[in-house]
Design an enzyme around this catalytic site. Structure first.
Site, PDB file in Angstrom:
ATOM      1  CB  SER A 134      -0.931   0.007   1.216  1.00 48.93           C
ATOM      2  OG  SER A 134      -0.198  -0.112   2.417  1.00 48.93           O
ATOM      3  CG  ASN A 148      -3.722  -4.409  13.096  1.00 49.82           C
ATOM      4  OD1 ASN A 148      -3.176  -4.308  11.994  1.00 49.82           O
ATOM      5  ND2 ASN A 148      -4.158  -5.560  13.571  1.00 49.82           N
ATOM      6  CB  THR A 196     -41.216  25.546  -8.106  1.00 47.12           C
ATOM      7  OG1 THR A 196     -42.371  25.960  -8.843  1.00 47.12           O
ATOM      8  CG2 THR A 196     -41.053  26.406  -6.868  1.00 47.12           C
ATOM      9  CG  HIS A 197     -42.285  22.068 -10.767  1.00 53.01           C
ATOM     10  ND1 HIS A 197     -42.483  20.760 -10.392  1.00 53.01           N
ATOM     11  CD2 HIS A 197     -42.986  22.817  -9.882  1.00 53.01           C
ATOM     12  CE1 HIS A 197     -43.289  20.721  -9.338  1.00 53.01           C
ATOM     13  NE2 HIS A 197     -43.599  21.961  -9.003  1.00 53.01           N
ATOM     14  CB  SER A 227     -16.210  24.135 -29.316  1.00 56.36           C
ATOM     15  OG  SER A 227     -16.254  23.270 -30.429  1.00 56.36           O
ATOM     16  CE  LYS A 269     -21.091  24.487 -27.777  1.00 60.19           C
ATOM     17  NZ  LYS A 269     -21.128  23.356 -27.491  1.00 60.19           N
ATOM     18  CG  ASN A 298     -18.323  24.549 -24.361  1.00 59.81           C
ATOM     19  OD1 ASN A 298     -19.374  25.045 -24.777  1.00 59.81           O
ATOM     20  ND2 ASN A 298     -17.539  23.802 -25.103  1.00 59.81           N
ATOM     21  CD  GLU A 337     -20.372  21.183 -19.323  1.00 60.23           C
ATOM     22  OE1 GLU A 337     -19.872  20.241 -19.946  1.00 60.23           O
ATOM     23  OE2 GLU A 337     -20.636  22.283 -19.848  1.00 60.23           O
ATOM     24  CE1 TYR A 357      -6.039  -3.199   9.008  1.00 55.31           C
ATOM     25  CE2 TYR A 357      -5.190  -5.423   8.689  1.00 55.31           C
ATOM     26  CZ  TYR A 357      -5.320  -4.116   8.252  1.00 55.31           C
ATOM     27  OH  TYR A 357      -4.751  -3.722   7.074  1.00 55.31           O
ATOM     28  CD  GLN A 369      -2.993  -2.350   2.272  1.00 58.43           C
ATOM     29  OE1 GLN A 369      -2.262  -2.606   3.229  1.00 58.43           O
ATOM     30  NE2 GLN A 369      -2.797  -2.883   1.081  1.00 58.43           N
ATOM     31  CE  LYS A 408      -4.033   2.752   4.512  1.00 61.76           C
ATOM     32  NZ  LYS A 408      -5.118   2.058   5.156  1.00 61.76           N
TER      33      LYS A 408
END
Ligand code: ARG
Length: 460
Positions: free
Chosen positions: A23, A110, A155-156, A277, A283, A285, A290, A317, A322, A325
């Protein structure tokens, strides 16, 4: 490097097992915390007379040197060491001989790893907390400039009622306050020292757990050795707090994506925080937002990894653990990366007040206020609601708005209508009138701003 447990084994481990087990490629980032923990442990062993005091000082000193050398890049991690704990111990032993070999007295990897992760996460929580506060400051500053910038609330995703841009922004400020609170809560519960739990059943040496806890600035020691080494609920709690934080950033990002579309045009991103783009020259963007929306899924995935990894493990343990992490590190890295980019993007974006107002004017978002006007003149709300609905239908038919509909059209539907209707349904009036606590009126939003500023100060 020979294995620590070579005495018990008659064969070297297969190289594939070594690679699989290792690890160090990811837990090496905890080198500082591993050294901090070892210095505290060695100091305690010396103070309690478990090892020679001078040896304990030498160990602490040499660990300090090792830290400096790793930090400066002079000392590289050995990929053959199984993990960061083994690497540092081996390095120490190579330099100090027997004294180095004494460091691991009354300790197991441990409880060592359980300690290191807590120390590491504690530091990272402080870093994330700082970034969220920076974001709060940015939001508050922007809100202060826009307490009178009228826009439609939705709303919506349908235009609903008039609010201000500041009011909308402050909604996120409130969410982020709770995120700060959750991080703090998480830190508070995790801040107990597991060292002394040993492999699972503590130790027979007369150690002083409280001393180690004090040296490492914990609030106390964990009270059950099995629990101390085998739970990772603090990782799960943090991943969950980070998932909620990402969910908030993602919703905010989604709105920014909408707002900078040609359809809305409420804001424009600074050129430094947008992308073009490769084929469409027109464009601009909103890639950052995103990506934040996309990376939210990744942090949810980290939470899922941790929950699933833990659900079937017998005490105490197991090596499965492990896997904690990479998941929690990824969640932390992702959140920090997102916040670091989101903050300057937000502080440099330009707000198009006029477009916000124009959109608000076209959506009949003052219809509730028109109905309320009739109610205030004595009409029951349901009747007022129906008449206003008829007025809206009439406006749509005539391609006009409630503000521009002639008074005689109003009066044909109800005698309650008078010329004061126009003032009652002006967008500014609609916003100004909503001055209850939590409302969008400038004075109510200023109160929200003061509330957030106060919270940020108190909790610093
Ligand atoms: N690298 C291990 C981990 O991250 C350290 C603990 C190893 N303990 C053991 N008994 N194998 O979990």
């Amino acid at each position: 490097m020979g294995k620590m447990w070579a005495g018990r084994f008659s064969k070297e481990a297969d190289s594939r097992v070594n690679d699989f087990n290792s690890s160090i490629s990811f837990d090496c980032r905890m080198f500082k915390q591993d050294i901090q923990g070892s210095i505290a442990h060695a100091t305690m062993l010396g103070e309690c007379g478990i090892i020679d005091k001078e040896e304990s000082l030498n160990i602490a000193n040499e660990l300090g040197n090792i830290f400096q050398e790793i930090h400066s890049g002079e000392l590289a991690f050995d990929p053959d060491a199984e993990d960061i704990h083994m690497f540092i111990e081996a390095e120490l032993t190579q330099r100090l001989g027997d004294a180095g070999k004494r460091l691991h007295t009354a300790r197991s990897r441990n409880d060592q790893v359980a300690l290191d992760i807590r120390l590491y996460l504690r530091d990272e929580i402080a870093n994330i907390d700082k970034l969220v506060r920076e974001l709060e400051d940015t939001i508050v500053k922007l809100a202060e400039e826009h307490t009178e910038t009228v826009m439609s609330g939705y709303t919506h995703l349908q235009r609903a009622q008039p609010i201000t841009f500041a009011h909308h922004l402050m909604a996120y400020a409130m969410m982020l306050l709770r995120d700060i609170d959750r991080l703090d809560d998480c830190r508070r519960r995790m801040n107990y020292c597991p060292l002394g739990s040993g492999a699972l059943a503590s130790t027979t040496y007369p150690i002083d757990r409280q001393m180690v806890s004090d040296l490492l600035k914990f609030d106390g020691v964990t009270m059950n050795s099995l629990d101390g080494v085998s739970d990772r609920d603090f990782c799960i709690e943090l991943a969950s707090a980070l998932s909620i934080l990402m969910m908030h950033l993602s919703r905010f990002s989604e709105e920014i994506i909408l707002w900078c579309s040609w359809e809305f045009k409420f804001i424009e991103l600074d050129d430094a925080f947008a992308t073009g783009s490769s084929i469409m020259p027109q464009k601009k963007n909103p890639d950052i937002t995103e990506l934040i929306r996309g990376k939210t899924g990744r942090v949810y995935g980290d939470l899922q990894t941790l929950l699933t990894m833990m659900k079937g493990l017998s005490l105490a343990y197991n090596k499965d653990m492990q896997e904690d992490k990479e998941a929690i590190f990824d969640a932390i890295d992702t959140v920090k990366l997102c916040l670091t980019t989101f903050i300057p993007m937000l502080s440099t974006m330009r707000v198009n007040k006029e477009n916000m107002r124009n959109a608000a004017a076209k959506g009949f978002i003052n219809a509730t206020d028109c109905a309320d006007y009739l109610v205030k003149k004595g009409m029951p709300f349901r009747d007022a609601y129906k008449i206003t609905g008829q007025l809206v239908a009439l406006c749509i038919e005539k391609n006009t708005t409630l503000e521009n509909l002639p008074i005689y059209e109003y009066q044909q539907l109800s005698g309650y209508f008078d010329n004061d209707i126009y003032k009652a349904i002006s967008l500014d009036t609609c916003v100004m009138q909503r001055k209850v606590v939590g409302g969008p009126a400038p004075e109510a939003v200023k109160q929200q701003i003061e509330y957030v500023k106060g919270k940020l100060k108190v909790e610093e």
